[in-house]
Design a protein around this motif. Structure first.
Motif, PDB file in Angstrom:
ATOM      1  N   THR A  61     -40.863  -0.091  24.757  1.00  0.00           N
ATOM      2  CA  THR A  61     -40.239   0.676  23.684  1.00  0.00           C
ATOM      3  C   THR A  61     -39.169  -0.178  23.018  1.00  0.00           C
ATOM      4  O   THR A  61     -38.471  -0.940  23.690  1.00  0.00           O
ATOM      5  N   TRP A  63     -35.734  -0.188  20.613  1.00  0.00           N
ATOM      6  CA  TRP A  63     -34.612   0.568  20.079  1.00  0.00           C
ATOM      7  C   TRP A  63     -33.903  -0.253  19.007  1.00  0.00           C
ATOM      8  O   TRP A  63     -33.687  -1.450  19.178  1.00  0.00           O
ATOM      9  N   HIS A 102     -31.965  -5.282  17.985  1.00  0.00           N
ATOM     10  CA  HIS A 102     -33.095  -4.557  18.558  1.00  0.00           C
ATOM     11  C   HIS A 102     -33.115  -4.809  20.064  1.00  0.00           C
ATOM     12  O   HIS A 102     -32.875  -5.930  20.519  1.00  0.00           O
ATOM     13  N   PRO A 114     -30.453   2.174  26.268  1.00  0.00           N
ATOM     14  CA  PRO A 114     -29.179   1.991  25.548  1.00  0.00           C
ATOM     15  C   PRO A 114     -27.972   2.401  26.372  1.00  0.00           C
ATOM     16  O   PRO A 114     -26.895   1.819  26.229  1.00  0.00           O
ATOM     17  N   ALA A 129     -28.243   4.642  18.693  1.00  0.00           N
ATOM     18  CA  ALA A 129     -29.512   4.128  19.201  1.00  0.00           C
ATOM     19  C   ALA A 129     -30.653   4.947  18.604  1.00  0.00           C
ATOM     20  O   ALA A 129     -30.689   6.175  18.754  1.00  0.00           O
ATOM     21  N   GLN A 130     -31.556   4.275  17.916  1.00  0.00           N
ATOM     22  CA  GLN A 130     -32.697   4.930  17.288  1.00  0.00           C
ATOM     23  C   GLN A 130     -33.980   4.272  17.788  1.00  0.00           C
ATOM     24  O   GLN A 130     -34.144   3.058  17.667  1.00  0.00           O
ATOM     25  N   ARG A 131     -34.870   5.065  18.338  1.00  0.00           N
ATOM     26  CA  ARG A 131     -36.121   4.512  18.859  1.00  0.00           C
ATOM     27  C   ARG A 131     -37.090   4.258  17.707  1.00  0.00           C
ATOM     28  O   ARG A 131     -37.253   5.094  16.826  1.00  0.00           O
ATOM     29  N   THR A 281     -37.964   5.482  12.457  1.00  0.00           N
ATOM     30  CA  THR A 281     -37.172   5.609  13.677  1.00  0.00           C
ATOM     31  C   THR A 281     -36.802   7.072  13.920  1.00  0.00           C
ATOM     32  O   THR A 281     -36.952   7.930  13.042  1.00  0.00           O
TER      33      THR A 281
END
Length: 344
Positions: A61, A63, A102, A114, A129-131, A281
């Protein structure tokens, strides 16, 4: 930069492991000339080809992080982030008061990565924090903004015999009305990890050298790299100081886009030559982009004319990048540049 150098960089963008003999044939020059130019670009422009692991096929994943720090602490925090193996594109923005990067998280800690990062970085005052949900451009996808010097026949002659490492969009709603999980992630072997580590240092490492490092036959290395590339798990990128290609300024853009327009806006951004990266995101803003513009006037026109013309965008936030400490996966090397400046 000379035309031949630009054409060589474009050829490596198409296939970073293309033999110099094939590149020379496509460019219409001798292999010796290409070899000399490649060595000179490595020395003067920091040119490198880097093998990268595509996170999604192996169950990782990504972030997108924004960190604020106490006054005077941002540079030290950015350097600490750049030294980590799981970070990409560590940059200082907004007058060096903000850090953007990232973070690649493995499956066993994807949800709380995160949080663990914040615990290890004293001095951070806030973190967003944005996935990353869907990549529209950047990473394994094609970006021609560095240079686009070759015609279509030349590009076709250099294109690798592997499908582009893109994730096909799911069918929604599912035919049977039930949501299904993504395909099982590709399991990496010990040899894969050895090869990936070597290719992260130098994506053009010879098969013979890789075989020696992996303690196996060269044919085994060839088959394994071909398998990883065909599965979309391995791709190659060109790392070069883009300032030597025309001194563009990089700007990070966060957008809030209505969900019904998100896919269309992301796909439109992917067609813009100024856009180096675009991804959907999670979070208050749901579309992140990085654009390269030659100056502030060009950026203004891009924001008002190109971006402003796209329907569905409700808010836009911009932040100029003032320093890049890490690009595609390795810490930037300090080296002398003409005029006495140094690359971060």
């Amino acid at each position: 930069m000379e035309s031949l150098n630009l054409r060589l960089i474009h050829a490596l963008q198409i296939d970073g492991r293309a033999p110099l003999r094939r590149i020379a044939s496509v460019l219409g020059v001798s292999e010796q000339v290409v070899a000399r130019r490649y060595a000179a670009l490595c020395e003067s422009a920091g040119l490198r080809v880097i093998g990268r692991l595509n996170p999604r096929p192996v169950g990782q994943t990504v972030w997108a992080l924004r960190l604020q720090s106490a006054p005077g602490a941002s540079l030290g925090l950015a350097r600490a982030l750049a030294a980590r193996e799981d970070t990409r594109w560590v940059q200082l923005a907004s007058g060096a008061t903000e850090i953007i990067c990232h973070l690649v998280a493995h499956r066993d800690r994807a949800q709380d990565a995160p949080v663990h990062l914040l615990d290890r970085l004293p001095g951070v005052t806030s973190i967003t924090a944005q996935r990353v949900l869907r990549l529209f451009k950047g990473g394994p996808t094609t970006w021609g903004a560095l240079t686009c010097e070759l015609d279509q026949d030349q590009r076709d002659a250099l294109a690798p015999a592997f499908p582009p490492p893109a994730v096909p969009p799911p069918t929604f709603p599912p035919p049977d009305g039930r949501l299904s999980s993504s395909p099982s992630p590709l399991e990496l072997t010990d040899l894969d990890h050895t090869l990936l580590a070597a290719l992260a240092r130098d994506g053009r490492t010879t098969y013979a050298a890789l075989a020696a490092e992996g303690r196996c036959h060269e044919s085994t290395v060839r088959r394994r790299i071909a398998h990883l590339r065909a599965a979309g798990a391995l791709f190659f990128v060109v790392d070069v100081d883009e300032r030597l290609l025309g001194s563009p300024t990089t700007t990070a853009i966060w957008m809030s886009v209505r969900p019904s327009h998100l896919a269309a806006v992301g796909e439109a951004l992917a067609e813009h030559p100024e856009v180096a990266y675009a991804a959907a995101t999670t979070g208050r803003t749901n579309l992140l982009a990085a654009v390269l513009c030659p100056d502030d006037e060009y950026l203004y026109d891009y924001l008002t004319d190109r971006l402003g013309a796209l329907p569905g965008i409700d808010t836009v936030e911009t932040a100029p990048i003032v320093r890049t400490l890490k690009r595609v996966g390795t810490v930037g090397r300090h080296r002398n540049r003409p005029g006495g400046t140094r690359r971060g």
